[in-house]
Design an enzyme around this catalytic site. Structure first.
Site, short mmCIF file in Angstrom:
data_model
loop_
_atom_site.label_atom_id
_atom_site.label_comp_id
_atom_site.label_asym_id
_atom_site.label_seq_id
_atom_site.Cartn_x
_atom_site.Cartn_y
_atom_site.Cartn_z
CB CYS A 187 -0.99 0.00 1.15
SG CYS A 187 -0.28 -0.49 2.70
CB VAL A 188 4.09 2.55 -0.40
CG1 VAL A 188 3.99 2.95 1.05
CG2 VAL A 188 4.88 1.29 -0.56
#
Lengths: 122, 428
Positions: free
Chosen positions: B242-243
């Site tokens: 989730c980056v």
């Protein structure tokens, strides 16, 4: 011999015997690694590891294999990778952000996690 | 391996007394969903919101997007290794609430990125502005550490998606599509005159917030392996990263990979699609060498004459992409690469951190550094202030009126490297 160039205190504390710790910015870490490569070190981890861009995270750790005393040939592949990483870092705009302590801890934890695949587990 | 996908078209989402699908509307029992998603001692609270296309709603920061699915016939269940056992999936029949999505939000780390706008300029960049979204804002208990926090939010999303998917189990689908890949020798013999094409599916696997899982296994720990393409449609691959919002692959997109769908579309017409080799993008150069060697070996072993290679992420995965390209081309097998670019805000800089003259057929999903202004939204689900901190934003990105000036890398799937985004180039 495995050596980790790092400006991340969490990495220094976890691997005290392996880390060359520097209180500096990411660019300085890359330059130190490049200098080590010129002295015969070979990159073990990719300097651009992580999707957090090197101008976002204030912390970076790079693992190299340093040569024995009698030295080694210059590893051109390592040199190209670290030089390219320095170019990439310079290309990205500088962001003067004020991070909170909690965010700095998150950056330290992620950098530590990324580099922790390098040292032997035991 | 043969899988029927029954698409149940969802055109609206509403809260209701009972979770069910009626007249193309997904009704959601808000309380029940919150209880099921939050059924973990490490979760303090789950709030459920709805966000529909065209509404003045911003979701920030987005962690994952998940499509509700349910296994109707065949072995295993959706998201094997997490929600069910580890039976081989990808055969039988699966129903899909097509048009619905679960979106997870909540702080995981301080700088996590991902914006989904349901209207305005941002909506033109994220595919999740077109889905009927059930948004979960997950708050874990105090004191939880980063790794566990990521896991807890990831699993809450899967529980919610599978709970909603169950609502489609007994519903007659609006359309049924069949996908089949046969065992290799049979598949090669089926269309002997068509070029044999395989797909190298590179997965982000560098560590915390950069992980991907296959049947519950951290893909960083595997050597490249063969996967029947239908396995992904049952959630064999899930996202734990989730980056890099613009070019990570949310779980939803893995299940709907446009690369695999398009290869199936041409299967038997212009190509003979043999299947997928999944491989990783690890941190060490030795891992990269090993994985690209194994990938090239497997591709050669499959007898492929041409290969599509897709990348996930930017920076050191460019090195994996280049190694895969060089080694496969080195065996006399043609490659086409799919990536995105970080070419600077003016588009004038070198796009990738690595390159090769053999990468002479390359598809780009767009320049992640392109700057946009996202207008203010009436409703914010999440934490708008992270706009100043996430990659692609800067101090002052969030303006006083609530608008956001930032690079499109802040927008979920804006430059998705499986081609799930909207960016395209057309000649006049």
């Amino acid at each position: 011999m495995l050596m980790i160039f790092s400006n991340n205190p969490a990495v220094r504390d976890k691997y005290p015997d392996l880390v060359r710790y520097m209180d500096c910015d990411v660019q300085r870490v890359f330059v130190e690694v490049r200098d080590a490569v010129h002295m015969g070190a070979v990159l073990i981890s990719h300097p651009l590891s992580g999707s957090i861009k090197p101008n976002e995270s204030p912390y970076k750790s790079v693992a190299v294999d340093t040569p024995p005393k009698r030295g080694r040939q210059l590893d051109l592949k390592s040199l190209q990778i670290i030089e390219d990483a320095i170019v990439t870092l310079r290309k990205l705009p500088v962001k003067n952000r004020q991070y909170t302590d909690g965010m700095l801890e998150d950056f330290r934890v992620i950098d530590l996690d990324l580099i922790s695949s390098v040292p032997p587990k035991n | 391996m043969k899988l029927e996908i029954g698409n149940i078209l969802i055109k609206d989402v509403q809260f209701g007394d009972k979770t069910e699908v009626k007249n193309a509307t997904l009704f959601v029992n808000q309380k029940e969903l919150a209880e099921i998603a939050g059924n973990d001692d490490r979760i303090k609270s789950v709030e459920v919101f709805l966000a529909r296309p065209g509404e003045s709603v911003r979701i920030i920061p987005v962690k994952d997007a998940i499509e509700p699915r349910v296994k109707v016939e065949g072995d295993g269940g959706i998201f094997p290794g997490f929600m069910t056992g580890v039976e081989q999936v990808g055969s039988g029949r699966t129903h899909v609430l097509k048009g619905a999505a679960v979106i997870t939000t909540g702080r995981i780390v301080g700088f996590q990125e991902g914006i989904v706008d349901m209207s305005g300029t941002g909506a033109e960049y994220t595919p999740f502005s077109k889905t009927q979204n059930v948004v979960l804002k997950v708050e874990p208990v105090d004191g939880i550490k980063q790794h566990e926090h990521e896991l807890v939010v990831r699993l809450a999303g899967f529980r919610a998606a599978n709970y909603l998917g169950e609502a489609g189990k007994e519903v007659k689908p609006d359309e049924v599509k069949t996908y089949e890949t046969k065992p290799l020798l049979q598949q090669a013999a089926e269309f002997p005159n068509l070029p044999k094409v395989a797909y190298v599916y590179m997965l982000q696997t560098q560590g915390l917030l950069h992980n991907t899982y296959y049947y519950g296994v951290d893909v960083a720990e595997i050597v490249p392996t063969f996967m029947y393409p239908t396995e992904i449609m049952d959630g064999a691959i899930v996202s734990g990263n989730c980056v890099s919002a613009c070019d990570k692959n949310p779980t939803y997109i893995h299940c709907n990979s446009p690369v695999i769908m398009d290869l199936y579309e041409e299967h038997g017409k212009t190509i003979n699609f043999l299947g997928c080799v999944i491989t990783n993008e690890n941190v060490t150069l030795q891992d990269k060498e090993r994985s690209s060697n194994m990938t090239a070996k497997l591709i050669e072993f499959l007898g492929a004459e041409a290969v599509i290679i897709s990348e996930e992420g930017f920076g050191n995965p460019d090195a994996d992409l280049v190694m895969n390209c060089n080694k496969i081309e080195g065996k006399g097998i043609k490659t086409v690469l799919i990536t995105d670019e970080y070419a600077g805000q003016d588009g004038g800089s070198q796009s990738l951190a690595d390159s090769t003259p053999l990468g002479n057929a390359c598809v780009t999903a767009g320049n992640a550094n392109q700057v946009v202004v996202l207008p203010p939204m009436d409703t914010i689900i999440g934490y708008p202030e992270v706009a100043n901190l996430i990659a692609g934003g800067w101090e002052g990105s969030l303006r006083p009126d609530g608008s956001i000036e930032a690079e499109i890398q802040v927008i979920t799937s804006a430059t998705n490297e499986l081609g799930f985004g909207f960016l395209t180039a057309k000649t006049a």
